[in-house]
Design a protein around this motif. Structure first.
Motif, mmCIF file in Angstrom:
data_model
loop_
_atom_site.group_PDB
_atom_site.id
_atom_site.type_symbol
_atom_site.label_atom_id
_atom_site.label_comp_id
_atom_site.label_asym_id
_atom_site.label_seq_id
_atom_site.Cartn_x
_atom_site.Cartn_y
_atom_site.Cartn_z
ATOM 1 N N PRO A 1 0.832 -1.213 0.000
ATOM 2 C CA PRO A 1 0.000 0.000 0.000
ATOM 3 C C PRO A 1 0.864 1.259 0.000
ATOM 4 C CG PRO A 1 -0.716 -1.571 1.689
ATOM 5 C CD PRO A 1 0.600 -2.063 1.171
ATOM 6 N N TRP B 1 0.248 4.034 1.500
ATOM 7 C CA TRP B 1 0.345 4.627 2.837
ATOM 8 C C TRP B 1 1.469 3.991 3.641
ATOM 9 C CZ3 TRP B 1 -0.063 1.493 7.045
ATOM 10 C CH2 TRP B 1 -0.701 0.259 6.884
ATOM 11 N N LYS B 2 1.711 2.690 3.421
ATOM 12 C CA LYS B 2 2.794 2.020 4.129
ATOM 13 C C LYS B 2 4.152 2.520 3.626
ATOM 14 C CE LYS B 2 4.506 -2.548 5.432
ATOM 15 N NZ LYS B 2 4.311 -4.018 5.275
#
Length: 333
Positions: free
Chosen positions: A70, A72-73
């Motif tokens: 992801p 966001w990670k």
């Protein structure tokens, strides 16, 4: 003192928020650009015989986040590296840390910006006072016209003219580098300092000439607005000497320019890419230019971060400096 600390804490908080916003924007801008450089690097390593896990680990070392998973990670991993002052590894410099390259180039840009802006500020302020006091004479008109013409010329045009005349036509100055490494070794001694000044003269002169007109016009306008103030009439009625009245005038007229001066140091960092590229001067601007051409996005992010930090620090210093140099603002604070 307590009020000063509160103001400083507020400025630092806002500065950190602004840095976070720029870092976030830069990160996602890189991710949205065509031809994802992270994915290109990952696929290149796999083509060289690495396993997917090894390629992902090597890419994470370079860019600060893994190429998969992801977004966001990846973003959190990138922020985690920034907190540790880990800006990643330069793709174009055979594994050299971005922080080492950025902090190594930063002092040379600071040298150009400081010398160029300070010289133009001092000359522009002095001539601005002369232009205001002699605004009805040929001297005043000539200074104002020269300041207006120079203020309208882009800095890179001035740099191109200086480079064409003094490095190509007459070859009075070198065409690149911070110093001549074949003749002098780095150190705090006369020959090295002189050689550094010799190489930095034309780029610094481009900064100075490009900003001189703005300082002259600003000081001329500030002096003209102060000339009608009551304190000058009171000084004249008290029988003070002309030099004393001049000091009163200059001290009050120059106050607004100090704020602009501090902010200018930060803003000029962003414009250094053009002047340093023209003179082939290896500072922060030249580093940013090279990283764009090489698609070295780790280096781009590090350079943008330093330029942003310079602008924010300059704004904080401008506000604090104005509080100290103007007693009226200090009393209100």
């Amino acid at each position: 003192m307590r009020g000063f600390l509160r103001r400083l804490a507020g400025h630092l908080t806002r500065g950190l928020v602004m840095i976070w916003v720029v870092v976030t924007f830069t990160f996602f801008l890189i991710r949205l650009m065509p031809g994802d450089p992270v994915q290109v690097q990952y696929e290149k390593l796999i083509a060289q015989g690495m396993s997917p896990d090894q390629a992902a680990s090597a890419t994470a070392v370079t860019y600060g986040f893994v190429p998969h998973g992801p977004v966001w990670k990846q973003y959190l991993e990138y922020l985690s590296g920034l907190i540790r002052l880990d800006l990643g590894v330069s793709v174009d410099s055979q594994g050299v840390a971005v922080a080492d390259r950025v902090f190594g180039a930063m002092p040379w840009t600071v040298l150009l910006v400081l010398s160029g802006i300070l010289v133009s500020f001092l000359v522009g302020v002095v001539l601005g006072v002369v232009a205001a006091l002699k605004r009805s004479t040929a001297v005043g008109h000539s200074l104002s016209i020269a300041g207006s013409l120079l203020h309208g010329v882009p800095p890179f045009v001035i740099a191109i003219v200086l480079a064409a005349v003094f490095t190509r036509r007459y070859r009075w100055f070198p065409s690149g580098g911070q110093y001549n490494g074949d003749e002098v070794a780095p150190g705090f001694y006369y020959d090295f300092i002189g050689d550094v000044a010799y190489h930095a003269f034309l780029p610094a002169a481009a900064f100075a000439i490009a900003s001189y007109g703005g300082w002259l016009l600003a000081m001329r306008s500030s002096v003209a607005s102060v000339l009608g103030d009551d304190f000058l009439l009171a000084a004249e009625l008290r029988g003070l000497t002309r030099m004393t009245r001049f000091r009163y005038l200059a001290r009050n007229a120059i106050l607004p320019l100090f704020t602009v001066l501090a902010i200018s140091f930060g803003l000029v960092f962003g414009g250094s890419i053009f002047i340093e590229r023209i003179f082939n001067y290896p500072g922060l601007g030249m580093l940013l230019f090279a990283s764009i051409g090489a698609r070295d996005f780790s280096m781009m992010s590090g350079a943008f971060l330093m330029i942003t930090a310079a602008v924010i620090v300059a704004n904080i210093l401008a506000d604090l400096l104005y509080t100290f140099i103007d007693p009226r603002v200090r009393r209100q604070a």
